[in-house]
Design an enzyme around this catalytic site. Structure first.
Site, short mmCIF file in Angstrom:
data_model
loop_
_atom_site.label_atom_id
_atom_site.label_comp_id
_atom_site.label_asym_id
_atom_site.label_seq_id
_atom_site.Cartn_x
_atom_site.Cartn_y
_atom_site.Cartn_z
N LYS A 1 2.23 7.34 1.63
CA LYS A 1 0.91 7.51 1.13
C LYS A 1 0.88 8.81 0.37
CE LYS A 1 -2.21 4.54 3.68
NZ LYS A 1 -1.20 3.45 3.97
N GLU B 1 -8.49 13.22 3.57
CA GLU B 1 -9.39 12.80 2.34
C GLU B 1 -10.72 12.91 2.33
OE1 GLU B 1 -7.88 8.89 1.33
OE2 GLU B 1 -5.79 9.57 0.60
N HIS C 1 -11.87 -1.36 10.39
CA HIS C 1 -11.06 -1.17 8.91
C HIS C 1 -10.36 -2.20 8.57
CE1 HIS C 1 -12.42 3.21 9.40
NE2 HIS C 1 -11.85 3.31 10.53
N ARG D 1 3.49 -6.23 -1.06
CA ARG D 1 3.79 -7.51 -0.68
C ARG D 1 2.66 -8.56 -0.95
NH1 ARG D 1 0.06 -7.63 3.90
NH2 ARG D 1 -0.46 -5.80 4.67
#
Length: 590
Positions: free
Chosen positions: A65, A151, A186, A244
């Protein structure tokens, strides 16, 4: 290829060995963990096996990430403000969080599926949440999973992602976007395309940014570029790329009229993309809207706790060109805690969003599952939610509309009557009490009484015992009397009903005074007293209450002073030791 152990599908070396042994030229890694394993893709390349997916380097770049954020920023794709560096001390990360300003989002650089992710609303809880996130991430992703990103947390976010496809000739297209904002823990529950309440300028900008992201890493094959969309400002930011084919890819197939798995094989074989961007846009305009619902083994009313067990009874909606089911289980299978709790995906298409939602709700009404808890009743309530129908979605949707989505239910008397008629038909009439008194319908009595208790924690009168008396007046002719505490009896006379029982299932068509009701009643063989009623598109779970003498004779009693885990799980860490004094709200076990 049979891979034996529960985690055999993750054994890349064994899969490569079997492929070589059997002369297999190409390997499709499926949709799970192996599909984003760059080391496995690299091994396929080394052994001369075509990996049906992106190049190993593109997978590695987008799988990290922090690295992916650097590449996207350089390519001009907007990213969420945050810290993606190597300083990983608790004090350093806290300082970066303060600079970004709370609330912030913590997530593992190797994260996915919400694992190792925590929302930190204020400074005082940062260190505890950091430790918790790291423990979960390490357990989920192994070494390196504890490396965290910090973040800015967007308060009213939407989750909008773009399905991209690239070939080996430098071509890349977007097959529309999907809104996946309705989530719990999530993880997505409903996905739809096109995204509601999104103007065309923003939509096309999203597509272009997604294609830019894919081309920036030399991408090949199917991928999903995920964006976080700020409802308050209308801005969107790159979140991550899934290298994917995702669980929700059928939504994109429905609105583009394509088979993306076929595309994967064609592109892997070196062919060019089958459609141009303009042809895809034309198809999306023609084909309307599509929605996917994930059918999970879980209890939404208990905080979406996962469940496991045997599928004692399974009935699915009829499929056609606009209703599709991708299922992993059939009746009689056991859903275990070894894998994700998703039983199936239900995908529908309509000429517009309103039609698609209506079709989804009708299809869900025809879904019947007994043996474990599912989210089907919750999905029905979602489809009827005014806020969802208006397209007012965000990732906090369920929490925001919790009052509406978990409204108390009232079990209608007709449900109890059908349950009692089923019990009347399936239970032996000669059952007697220890003192010789006849309990059932037989030579000495034409009346039998059954006692039921609701198992639905949303039931307005949870725990209340409802008594139903059934009197047989003739062949297929009955009277029924429903008695609730502090209420006048509800009497149904001259009911015409012919229950048909087979093993644990009873089907009834009963003619009530003003309506004909068709019902399926299923008895769980693992729990003789539990019955499930499917009636008028709704599911009701009841317990057939045993007489008090029965429990006393068998010595049944509740075990007190112990705590049972509410779900199959693994203990990662004990936060306290024997003898510690704890205060309310203190963490005990992770």
């Amino acid at each position: 290829m049979r891979l034996g152990a529960a985690n055999g599908y993750l054994d890349g070396e064994r899969i490569v060995k079997l492929a070589k042994q059997h002369g297999i030229q190409a390997l499709h890694p499926g949709y799970g963990f192996l599909s984003e394993n760059s080391a496995f893709a690299q091994r396929c390349e080394q052994e001369g096996i075509v990996f049906v997916g992106p190049p190993a380097q593109a997978m590695a770049d987008m799988g990290d990430k922090a690295r992916s954020k650097e590449i996207m920023t350089k390519a001009g794709v907007p990213c969420v403000p945050g810290y993606h560096g190597s300083e990983q001390g608790e004090a350093e990360l806290l300082q970066y969080a303060k600079e970004i300003q709370f609330p912030v989002l913590l997530k593992s650089v190797k994260g996915g599926g919400g694992k190792g992710m925590r929302i930190v609303m204020e400074e005082s809880e940062f260190i505890q949440q950091l430790k918790s996130a790291r423990a979960e991430a390490r357990a989920s992703f192994g070494e390196g999973g504890e490396v965290m990103l910090v973040e800015k947390y967007i308060v009213r976010p939407r989750h909008v992602e773009v399905q991209v496809f690239a070939d080996k000739h430098g071509n890349c297209v977007a097959l529309g976007e999907r809104d996946c904002s309705v989530q719990r823990r999530h993880q997505k529950i409903l996905e739809e395309s096109p995204a509601p309440d999104l103007d065309d300028v923003t939509r096309l900008d999203l597509w272009e940014k997604a294609k830019t992201a894919a081309l920036a890493v030399g991408y090949v094959g199917a991928g999903t570029v995920e964006f976080i969309f700020d409802k308050d400002t209308g801005d969107f930011y790159f979140m991550e790329m899934n290298t994917r084919l995702q669980v929700e890819h059928p939504v994109s197939e429905m609105i583009t009229g394509t088979d993306l798995v076929e595309w994967q094989f064609r592109v892997a074989a070196g062919e060019r993309l089958p459609l141009t961007q303009k042809e895809i846009m034309d198809r999306i305009h023609e084909r309307g809207a599509a929605i996917e619902a994930r059918i999970y083994a879980e209890s939404p009313e208990k905080g979406f706790l996962p469940d496991s067990g045997k599928l004692v009874h399974l009935k699915t909606p009829k499929v056609d060109e606009d209703i599709r089911i991708d299922a992993g289980f059939v009746e009689g299978d056991t859903v275990t805690e070894a894998y994700d709790g998703m039983i199936a995906k239900l995908i529908v298409r309509g000429r517009d969003r309103e039609t698609a939602i209506r079709k989804m709700e009708l299809a869900l009404r025809n879904y019947e599952v007994v043996g474990l808890s599912t989210n089907i009743e919750f999905l029905k309530r979602l489809c009827r939610s005014p806020a969802f129908m208006e397209g007012d979605v965000e990732t906090g949707f369920i929490e925001k509309w919790k009052q509406d989505l978990f409204d108390p239910v009232v079990i209608k008397p007709e449900v109890y009557v059908q349950a009692a008629l089923s019990a009347f038909a399936s239970q032996p009439a000669e059952t007697v009490e220890p003192h010789g008194e006849t309990l059932g319908f037989g030579l000495n009595s034409s009346e039998r009484t059954f006692s039921f208790k609701s198992l639905d924690i949303l039931d307005q009168k949870e725990g209340e015992v409802v008594n139903v008396s059934i009197t047989q007046k003739g062949n297929s002719l009955f009277d029924a009397r429903v008695l609730r505490k502090d209420e006048d009896p509800q009497v149904f006379e001259d009911l015409v009903s012919s229950p048909v029982s087979s093993s644990e299932k009873t089907k009834l068509i009963t003619y009530f005074p003003h309506t004909r009701i068709e019902t399926t009643v299923v008895q769980d063989p693992n729990n003789d007293n539990k019955i499930t009623i499917f009636q008028l598109g709704a599911k009701t779970e009841l317990t057939l209450v045993s007489p008090t003498w029965y429990e006393g004779a068998l010595g049944l009693k509740e075990v007190t002073g112990s705590v049972a885990a509410p779900m199959p799980c693994k203990i990662l860490k004990n936060e306290v030791k024997e003898g510690d004094r704890v205060s309310k709200g203190a963490p005990l076990v992770v």
